[in-house]
Scaffold this active site. Sequence first.
Site, PDB file in Angstrom:
ATOM      1  CB  THR A 189      48.048  50.877  50.179  1.00 36.47           C
ATOM      2  OG1 THR A 189      49.406  51.242  50.373  1.00 36.47           O
ATOM      3  CG2 THR A 189      47.305  52.132  49.758  1.00 36.47           C
ATOM      4  CG  ASP A 190      52.103  50.551  53.899  1.00 37.45           C
ATOM      5  OD1 ASP A 190      51.953  50.791  52.681  1.00 37.45           O
ATOM      6  OD2 ASP A 190      53.152  50.064  54.372  1.00 37.45           O
ATOM      7  CD  GLU A 191      52.236  53.236  48.471  1.00 33.38           C
ATOM      8  OE1 GLU A 191      52.165  54.288  47.808  1.00 33.38           O
ATOM      9  OE2 GLU A 191      52.593  52.151  47.975  1.00 33.38           O
TER      10      GLU A 191
ATOM     11  CE1 TYR B  10      47.214  52.613  44.751  1.00 34.72           C
ATOM     12  CE2 TYR B  10      49.194  52.953  46.065  1.00 34.72           C
ATOM     13  CZ  TYR B  10      48.100  52.182  45.713  1.00 34.72           C
ATOM     14  OH  TYR B  10      47.882  50.977  46.336  1.00 34.72           O
TER      15      TYR B  10
ATOM     16  CE  LYS C  48      43.622  51.313  47.674  1.00 28.91           C
ATOM     17  NZ  LYS C  48      42.709  50.292  47.077  1.00 28.91           N
TER      18      LYS C  48
HETATM   19  N1  LIG Z   1      50.705  45.737  45.400  1.00 27.28           N
HETATM   20  C1  LIG Z   1      50.885  46.076  46.673  1.00 27.28           C
HETATM   21  O1  LIG Z   1      52.003  45.972  47.197  1.00 27.28           O
HETATM   22  C2  LIG Z   1      49.702  46.534  47.509  1.00 27.28           C
HETATM   23  C3  LIG Z   1      49.904  46.745  48.882  1.00 27.28           C
HETATM   24  C4  LIG Z   1      48.805  47.114  49.668  1.00 27.28           C
HETATM   25  C5  LIG Z   1      47.560  47.280  49.091  1.00 27.28           C
HETATM   26  N2  LIG Z   1      47.399  47.075  47.750  1.00 27.28           N
HETATM   27  C6  LIG Z   1      46.045  47.224  47.191  1.00 27.28           C
HETATM   28  O2  LIG Z   1      45.651  45.935  46.736  1.00 27.28           O
HETATM   29  C7  LIG Z   1      44.780  46.065  45.618  1.00 27.28           C
HETATM   30  C8  LIG Z   1      45.304  45.227  44.465  1.00 27.28           C
HETATM   31  O3  LIG Z   1      46.632  45.643  44.147  1.00 27.28           O
HETATM   32  P1  LIG Z   1      47.464  44.898  43.023  1.00 27.28           P
HETATM   33  O4  LIG Z   1      48.884  45.160  43.278  1.00 27.28           O
HETATM   34  O5  LIG Z   1      46.961  43.506  42.891  1.00 27.28           O
HETATM   35  O6  LIG Z   1      47.014  45.741  41.749  1.00 27.28           O
HETATM   36  P2  LIG Z   1      47.045  45.343  40.200  1.00 27.28           P
HETATM   37  O7  LIG Z   1      47.256  46.635  39.491  1.00 27.28           O
HETATM   38  O8  LIG Z   1      47.968  44.206  39.965  1.00 27.28           O
HETATM   39  O9  LIG Z   1      45.570  44.817  39.912  1.00 27.28           O
HETATM   40  C9  LIG Z   1      44.450  45.657  39.875  1.00 27.28           C
HETATM   41  C10 LIG Z   1      43.326  44.899  39.188  1.00 27.28           C
HETATM   42  O10 LIG Z   1      42.140  45.733  39.200  1.00 27.28           O
HETATM   43  C11 LIG Z   1      41.562  45.708  37.910  1.00 27.28           C
HETATM   44  N3  LIG Z   1      40.849  46.980  37.715  1.00 27.28           N
HETATM   45  C12 LIG Z   1      41.396  48.222  37.597  1.00 27.28           C
HETATM   46  N4  LIG Z   1      40.415  49.128  37.418  1.00 27.28           N
HETATM   47  C13 LIG Z   1      39.233  48.454  37.436  1.00 27.28           C
HETATM   48  C14 LIG Z   1      37.868  48.841  37.324  1.00 27.28           C
HETATM   49  N5  LIG Z   1      37.526  50.139  37.136  1.00 27.28           N
HETATM   50  N6  LIG Z   1      36.909  47.892  37.413  1.00 27.28           N
HETATM   51  C15 LIG Z   1      37.251  46.579  37.582  1.00 27.28           C
HETATM   52  N7  LIG Z   1      38.530  46.150  37.686  1.00 27.28           N
HETATM   53  C16 LIG Z   1      39.498  47.078  37.622  1.00 27.28           C
HETATM   54  C17 LIG Z   1      42.733  45.532  36.951  1.00 27.28           C
HETATM   55  O11 LIG Z   1      42.324  45.025  35.686  1.00 27.28           O
HETATM   56  C18 LIG Z   1      43.621  44.564  37.730  1.00 27.28           C
HETATM   57  O12 LIG Z   1      43.261  43.218  37.460  1.00 27.28           O
HETATM   58  C19 LIG Z   1      44.691  47.556  45.318  1.00 27.28           C
HETATM   59  O13 LIG Z   1      43.517  48.057  45.916  1.00 27.28           O
HETATM   60  C20 LIG Z   1      45.921  48.141  45.987  1.00 27.28           C
HETATM   61  O14 LIG Z   1      45.712  49.476  46.384  1.00 27.28           O
HETATM   62  C21 LIG Z   1      48.445  46.706  46.957  1.00 27.28           C
END
Ligand SMILES: NC(=O)c1ccc[n+]([C@@H]2O[C@H](COP(=O)([O-])OP(=O)(O)OC[C@H]3O[C@@H](n4cnc5c(N)ncnc54)[C@H](O)[C@@H]3O)[C@@H](O)[C@H]2O)c1
Length: 332
Positions: A121-123, A148, A152
């Site tokens: 993430t950009d965070e 969080y 990351k």
């Molecule tokens: N949502 C955003 O805007 C955003 C932006 C940039 C980066 N990201 C990154 O993208 C990725 C996905 O984000 P998201 O919004 O889809 O998150 P989300 O919370 O919707 O999904 C996370 C998934 O990971 C699974 N999970 C959690 N812990 C686990 C473990 N120990 N083992 C196996 N599975 C596990 C959960 O069951 C879920 O299906 C993350 O790494 C997040 O940091 C998200």
Amino acid sequence: MAHLLVTGGAGFIGSNFVHHVIQNTDHTVTVLDKLTYAGNRASLEGLPDDRFTFVQGDIADAALVDELFADVDAVVHYAAESHNDNSLHDPRPFLDTNIVGTYTLLEAARRHGTRIHHISTDEVYGDLELDDPARFTEETPYNPSSPYSSTKAGSDLLVRAWVRSFGVQATISNCSNNYGPYQHVEKFIPRQITNVIRGIRPKLYGAGRNVRDWIHADDHSSAVLTILEKGRIGETYLIGADGEKDNKTVVELILRLMGQDPDAYDHVADRAGHDLRYAIDSSKLRTELGWQPRFRDFEAGLADTIAWYREHEDWWAPAKDATEAFYASKGQ
Ligand SMILES: NC(=O)c1ccc[n+]([C@@H]2O[C@H](COP(=O)([O-])OP(=O)(O)OC[C@H]3O[C@@H](n4cnc5c(N)ncnc54)[C@H](O)[C@@H]3O)[C@@H](O)[C@H]2O)c1
């Protein structure tokens, strides 16, 4: 044709990527997902049995991870605890999954020589001042604010160290805030949309001046596939679609698109340590790898997202009451 392992593939962005890969390539996909409160098996419905396998399990389970790595060509690592607000109330699962889980995958990548792409993430870069014209680049120093974003950031640094110390074949991407279908109702945009559908007034943290750089999840997926196919090992790529908007503008736009008075929302106490502004300069990804976003009109993408939440109440309703009860207990 390749066999990909996608961790966190039942989450918001991971499931989008799985559908994107099945639709746009010949690859087969195995998803490893723990199905925490954030994972939803229903987000993966309709995928072809001969190209898709689901494994429920934890990325920190070294034996299971080792078994799965033995059978795949590349890994795309989305699994994470992903919600800032939760990390302020109980940071522990963030350390277990984001740090120890990523370490477990890196050790397996090292043993098996597997190509791995790490989603971040950009965070990790902290925040920018509201009046600062600067944007994050791959050279911006890490300065995370929350449990969080610090976990990351820690996971990114582990990936870099495993590349440098052990020759692991990894790339990293840091993306801005995603929106689109299948996002959990705890997150800002789906929370406001589903509040309006339920007749609840939307909630805005503080004055709502905080700026996020919105990208449609489909564009995030196409960028990740591009990096997986063409990215240089050891490199980091920032992903963004020039979508800066402050939270007040977004909530007012949601209300307007849903036929409501744009002022029909309430201000609630601001999130502790709330980052002011995120903004991504994605020139490296665009010039080096030739990627371009498809969704350039935020209002149109948001209107599609609203339509999806209106049509898929069965998908989000089971989580809605518990999510609002949690926020209410925190006065938010
Ligand atoms: N949502 C955003 O805007 C955003 C932006 C940039 C980066 N990201 C990154 O993208 C990725 C996905 O984000 P998201 O919004 O889809 O998150 P989300 O919370 O919707 O999904 C996370 C998934 O990971 C699974 N999970 C959690 N812990 C686990 C473990 N120990 N083992 C196996 N599975 C596990 C959960 O069951 C879920 O299906 C993350 O790494 C997040 O940091 C998200």
